[in-house]
Design an enzyme around this catalytic site. Structure first.
Site, mmCIF file in Angstrom:
data_model
loop_
_atom_site.group_PDB
_atom_site.id
_atom_site.type_symbol
_atom_site.label_atom_id
_atom_site.label_comp_id
_atom_site.label_asym_id
_atom_site.label_seq_id
_atom_site.Cartn_x
_atom_site.Cartn_y
_atom_site.Cartn_z
ATOM 1 N N ASP A 190 -3.333 -0.133 0.566
ATOM 2 C CA ASP A 190 -2.800 1.476 0.365
ATOM 3 C C ASP A 190 -1.899 1.536 0.913
ATOM 4 O OD1 ASP A 190 -4.351 4.506 -1.636
ATOM 5 O OD2 ASP A 190 -2.661 4.441 0.316
ATOM 6 N N ASP A 196 -0.631 4.106 -5.172
ATOM 7 C CA ASP A 196 0.799 3.518 -4.721
ATOM 8 C C ASP A 196 -0.809 2.113 -3.470
ATOM 9 O OD1 ASP A 196 -1.873 4.892 -3.575
ATOM 10 O OD2 ASP A 196 -0.712 6.349 -2.258
#
Length: 375
Positions: free
Chosen positions: A213, A258
């Site tokens: 992430d 993301d």
């Protein structure tokens, strides 16, 4: 060959090309079908390489001469030596007797023991895509003008099959590729992970999943705009692809937003960890964003039975959130002490979400300085 048999041969050629998947298989089906339809001993399909000005052989099929390869690495000829390519596309019959042709490919076929051939350009979207040729050996009947006409029909069928292959290949690419980064998309990752876990269950093969992430994407979007955020995603995707290349057979993917992943099937965990550490280091060196949080789940660790892709995702996801909560610049491996042990407990906690990975978000505190709002 009678008209009915020729019609059947055309249908069989089209069906064989439609059933093939990769381009080499499509080319092989085209060459084999044309050779059988024309009663030849040998056939080849070549593609026009316009940038190099060469006609490159994709496949040789049938009775191959000594040293001749079915899929040659770089057998090619100057385009200017082929009148049916450089000029008006037309099919032709040609004797391969010594001195009968100045065509360098004809000379190559003569040296390989072939006596005559029929050649037809494959025209795709109004432009010559390549060339189909079928040859016979000494003592066999020579091709006729009628054979040349039939070869032109076969070349048109081959061109149609190639066009269909290109359309299907593009459709598959769009269906399984993330448009922004060019990595595999969530659908492709899910399919590959399901297959990998099934192999693990049947053979014990190691499956490892890295979930990562990007830190600070929201801050980049808010400060510099979404175009800058997209550039960060693209750059991180390139870094992930570079690191994944060091792991044999690994798949790099973008899960959405993301979140990214690296999936390794049948490779030792040590290689995956090394790539994940390299990913964390390289992501930290990008001039935008705040690095990356990485979690690893592997069947090589003490994480309990992994009977589904969903559980491996939960484990990797929980490890990633523990990495983010700790502000770790190194990957957290589920099942390996400290935050890794906490990750297993988090993934297996009563009421832990099954397929909704974002349901884990509320179970980990953000790292110091990280935003607590949804990204």
């Amino acid at each position: 060959m009678g008209d009915e048999r020729r019609l059947r041969a055309v249908v069989e050629l089209a069906q064989a090309m439609a059933a093939a998947q990769a381009l080499p298989d499509v080319a092989l089906a085209a060459a084999a079908g044309a050779r059988e339809a024309l009663g030849g001993a040998f056939a080849a399909l070549s593609v026009l390489d316009a940038e190099r000005g060469r006609l490159r052989v994709l496949v040789n099929e049938g009775a191959l001469a000594e040293g001749e390869e079915a899929f040659p690495a770089d057998e090619s000829y100057p385009v200017g030596d082929f009148p049916e390519i450089a000029g008006e596309p037309r099919a032709r019959v040609e004797s391969l007797a010594e001195g009968a042709s100045s065509d360098p490919r004809a000379e190559a076929q003569r040296r390989r023991g072939r006596a005559c051939r029929v050649v037809a350009p494959a025209v795709l979207r109004g432009r010559v895509w390549g060339e189909l040729q079928v040859a016979r050996g000494p003592g066999e009947p020579e091709f006729t003008a009628r054979d040349a006409d039939f070869a032109a029909v076969l070349a048109a069928v081959v061109a149609a099959g190639l066009a269909q292959h290109e359309r299907l290949a593009e459709a598959r690419r769009l269906a399984f590729t993330d448009a922004l980064t060019g990595l595999a998309n969530r659908r492709a990752v899910d399919i590959r992970l399901d297959e990998a876990v099934e192999r693990h269950r049947s053979t014990g093969a190691v499956v490892s999943l890295v979930v990562c992430d990007i830190n600070g994407l929201k801050r980049v979007n808010d400060t510099y705009g979404h175009a800058a955020g997209d550039r960060l995603l693209e750059r991180f995707g390139a870094v992930l692809a570079l690191c994944a290349a060091s792991v044999p057979g690994a798949l790099a993917g973008r899960l959405g937003g993301d979140e990214f992943c690296l999936l390794a099937d049948g490779t030792g965990l040590a290689d995956v960890e090394r790539a994940a550490r390299d990913l964390c280091r390289r992501a930290g060196e990008l001039d935008v964003g705040s690095g990356v949080a990485c979690g690893i789940a592997s069947t090589a660790e003490a994480v309990g039975p992994v009977s589904s892709a969903r559980r491996l995702f939960r484990l990797a996801d929980a490890a990633q959130y523990r990495a983010k909560a700790a502000g770790s610049r190194e990957p957290v491996v589920a099942g390996r002490g400290g935050a890794g042990g906490e990750a297993v407990a988090l993934a297996d906690a009563p009421g832990a979400p099954g397929g909704d990975r974002r349901g884990l978000r509320g179970r980990a505190r953000p790292a110091p300085g990280e935003e607590a709002t949804p990204r």
